[in-house]
Design a protein around this motif. Sequence first.
Motif, mmCIF file in Angstrom:
data_model
loop_
_atom_site.group_PDB
_atom_site.id
_atom_site.type_symbol
_atom_site.label_atom_id
_atom_site.label_comp_id
_atom_site.label_asym_id
_atom_site.label_seq_id
_atom_site.Cartn_x
_atom_site.Cartn_y
_atom_site.Cartn_z
ATOM 1 N N ALA A 116 15.614 30.040 44.600
ATOM 2 C CA ALA A 116 14.514 29.325 43.955
ATOM 3 C C ALA A 116 14.027 30.036 42.700
ATOM 4 O O ALA A 116 13.386 29.421 41.840
ATOM 5 N N ALA A 117 14.333 31.341 42.588
ATOM 6 C CA ALA A 117 13.912 32.115 41.420
ATOM 7 C C ALA A 117 15.010 32.214 40.364
ATOM 8 O O ALA A 117 14.855 32.955 39.384
ATOM 9 N N TYR A 143 16.361 34.070 47.004
ATOM 10 C CA TYR A 143 16.421 34.284 45.566
ATOM 11 C C TYR A 143 16.833 33.047 44.767
ATOM 12 O O TYR A 143 16.636 33.014 43.550
ATOM 13 N N ARG A 173 8.409 35.947 46.067
ATOM 14 C CA ARG A 173 8.498 35.003 44.945
ATOM 15 C C ARG A 173 7.654 35.487 43.769
ATOM 16 O O ARG A 173 8.108 35.465 42.614
ATOM 17 N N ARG A 174 6.440 35.937 44.027
ATOM 18 C CA ARG A 174 5.573 36.424 42.954
ATOM 19 C C ARG A 174 6.112 37.724 42.348
ATOM 20 O O ARG A 174 6.061 37.928 41.133
ATOM 21 N N GLY A 221 4.933 34.041 50.292
ATOM 22 C CA GLY A 221 5.261 33.972 48.872
ATOM 23 C C GLY A 221 5.178 35.271 48.117
ATOM 24 O O GLY A 221 5.217 35.276 46.876
#
Length: 315
Positions: free
Chosen positions: A122-123, A120, A92-93, A89
Amino acid sequence: MRYRTATAADEPGLHALWAAAFPDAGTVSALWGQDQGRHARTFLAEDDSGRVVSALHYLPRPIRSATGRPQRVGCLGSVATLPDARGRGHVRRLLAAAVDAMTADGCAWSLLFTGTPQVYEAAGWRTFAAPGWSGPLAERAPHPGAAAVRLSTRADLPALRALRDGFDATRPLTTVRSADDWEHRVPVWYAPPAAILIAEDTERAPSPLGFAVLRHPAPGEAEIAEMALAPGREAAGAAALLSAAAIRARAAGATTAAVRLPAEPAILDALPYLLAETVPATTHYGMARPVIAPTAEVLATVTAPGAVHWYGDSF
């Protein structure tokens, strides 16, 4: 694990990360080093031993919207994670931190290019299509028009800039190139064996008809990565450039070619000078995410007729 922005002391660790992740790490590091605000725009994950295990960087660039108006866009790149730190993750962070920073920075939206879009999505980034064509190289005779095509030199820079600015005056998704871009960024992406070809009207010299960039992304393959054509002379310029590119590509050992250009009539009509058979080859490497701008506005830009983001404006 710590997530933070970079400092000057992190540069060796970042270079080591990119060297482990990218075959063109030297280019990545060189372009990153040209961003005067790079430390505040670089987000990294540092493990308990102080090792940089993941990082990304965004660069604000002026990119034309669907209406042709330049907008401040957060261009995301240099995304990398060490193999033994993947799946935890980190990206993601870091993406969340970058979005917060781009919002504070006044970026209308964010742009990136990738072969792994699932990282990308999911973001909030979404893919968009870019037109293209591919096929075997043509073996036609040189274009018979009154045009000469040659390699450009530094002396041609004013002509290249004028052609680019004119061709892109209101073209969506194109970057408004500065003098510094021409001096530092474009030569990095179009370094030899890439070639910038310029076409000139032999009957009205000096009268540039356009320029095109010929690359060789893999053995036996050629690519037209950029083109700009003089207004009112588009047909002559496109035909001369693609004909000359085919001859030069065959001499370099290429047998196939790809074209990454907008689907404009002059370009479509000239494709047979380069390709013996024209096969549509749409790509979906580009991804966009609204930051401040409405989603519909961003979608209008990346899907607008004639929209293109040139390889030489990579980040």
